[in-house]
Design a protein around this motif. Structure first.
Motif, PDB file in Angstrom:
ATOM      1  N   ALA A  35       0.912  -1.269   0.031  1.00 32.79           N
ATOM      2  CA  ALA A  35       0.033   0.027   0.119  1.00 32.79           C
ATOM      3  C   ALA A  35       0.993   1.251  -0.007  1.00 32.79           C
ATOM      4  N   TYR A  57       2.330   1.836  -3.481  1.00 30.82           N
ATOM      5  CA  TYR A  57       1.392   2.366  -4.402  1.00 30.82           C
ATOM      6  C   TYR A  57       0.878   3.850  -3.878  1.00 30.82           C
ATOM      7  N   LEU A  78      -0.825   4.358  -1.076  1.00 31.10           N
ATOM      8  CA  LEU A  78      -2.227   4.358  -0.654  1.00 31.10           C
ATOM      9  C   LEU A  78      -2.187   4.350   1.062  1.00 31.10           C
ATOM     10  N   GLN A 123      -7.523   2.893   2.932  1.00 30.36           N
ATOM     11  CA  GLN A 123      -7.862   3.005   1.382  1.00 30.36           C
ATOM     12  C   GLN A 123      -7.523   1.340   1.077  1.00 30.36           C
ATOM     13  N   TRP A 124      -6.572   1.028   1.443  1.00 29.75           N
ATOM     14  CA  TRP A 124      -6.148  -0.400   1.115  1.00 29.75           C
ATOM     15  C   TRP A 124      -7.200  -1.465   1.826  1.00 29.75           C
ATOM     16  N   ASP A 125      -7.619  -1.081   3.001  1.00 31.23           N
ATOM     17  CA  ASP A 125      -8.534  -1.908   3.696  1.00 31.23           C
ATOM     18  C   ASP A 125     -10.039  -1.908   2.979  1.00 31.23           C
ATOM     19  N   MET A 155     -10.324  -1.523  -0.422  1.00 31.23           N
ATOM     20  CA  MET A 155     -10.310  -2.150  -1.748  1.00 31.23           C
ATOM     21  C   MET A 155     -10.663  -3.589  -1.672  1.00 31.23           C
ATOM     22  N   SER A 156     -11.343  -3.806  -2.838  1.00 32.79           N
ATOM     23  CA  SER A 156     -11.903  -5.357  -3.199  1.00 32.79           C
ATOM     24  C   SER A 156     -10.719  -6.449  -3.199  1.00 32.79           C
ATOM     25  N   ALA A 168      -8.869  -6.326  -6.458  1.00 33.69           N
ATOM     26  CA  ALA A 168      -7.980  -5.056  -6.554  1.00 33.69           C
ATOM     27  C   ALA A 168      -6.765  -5.489  -5.803  1.00 33.69           C
ATOM     28  N   LYS A 169      -6.699  -5.964  -4.540  1.00 33.01           N
ATOM     29  CA  LYS A 169      -5.672  -6.201  -3.701  1.00 33.01           C
ATOM     30  C   LYS A 169      -4.678  -7.185  -4.608  1.00 33.01           C
ATOM     31  N   LYS A 224      -2.719  -5.544  -7.374  1.00 30.46           N
ATOM     32  CA  LYS A 224      -1.529  -4.675  -6.624  1.00 30.46           C
ATOM     33  C   LYS A 224      -0.616  -5.511  -5.976  1.00 30.46           C
TER      34      LYS A 224
END
Length: 123
Positions: free
Chosen positions: A90, A93, A95, A99-101, A103-104, A107-108, A111
């Motif tokens: 995170a 990127y 983030l 925001q990371w938590d 995310m779907s 998407a994780k 990344k």
């Protein structure tokens, strides 16, 4: 052939009455852990690789349980549950952890794969 007392049933009136006056077996008391205690026990189990002797020591040592209850409280009350590897990704990127938590999961994964390819860790 005659029947003697040796051929008779082993029951006597005294044995018959003793069957009703014998102490009954009691049910074993089962303690149910609260969620907090279950988390603490699980954390300790993971730390000691579920060693039987260590788990018995944990169950019988209030001081040890207290320390792991404090750790469980800290983990339960904490913010987003993010591993250090995910926190590094995170940050790479740009983030925040929130925001990371949010995310779907897909998407994780994307990344993580992009991070691994950029760092030369992917095969």
């Amino acid at each position: 052939m005659t029947t003697t007392h040796r051929h008779a049933a082993p029951w006597t009136f005294r044995r018959f009455l003793a069957m009703f006056t014998a102490p009954r077996r009691r049910f074993i008391k089962v303690d149910i852990l609260t969620g907090r205690e279950a988390v603490a026990r699980h954390l300790f189990g993971e730390a000691c690789h579920w060693s039987t002797l260590d788990m018995l020591e944990y169950d019988n040592t209030p001081r040890l349980r207290g320390g792991w209850l404090a750790e469980a409280d800290r983990r339960i009350a904490g913010g987003p549950k993010i591993s250090t590897a995910d926190a590094d990704i995170a940050e790479w990127y740009g983030l925040t952890l929130t925001q990371w938590d949010g995310m779907s999961a897909l998407a994780k994964v994307d990344k993580r794969e992009g991070y691994a390819q950029a760092r030369g860790l992917a095969s």
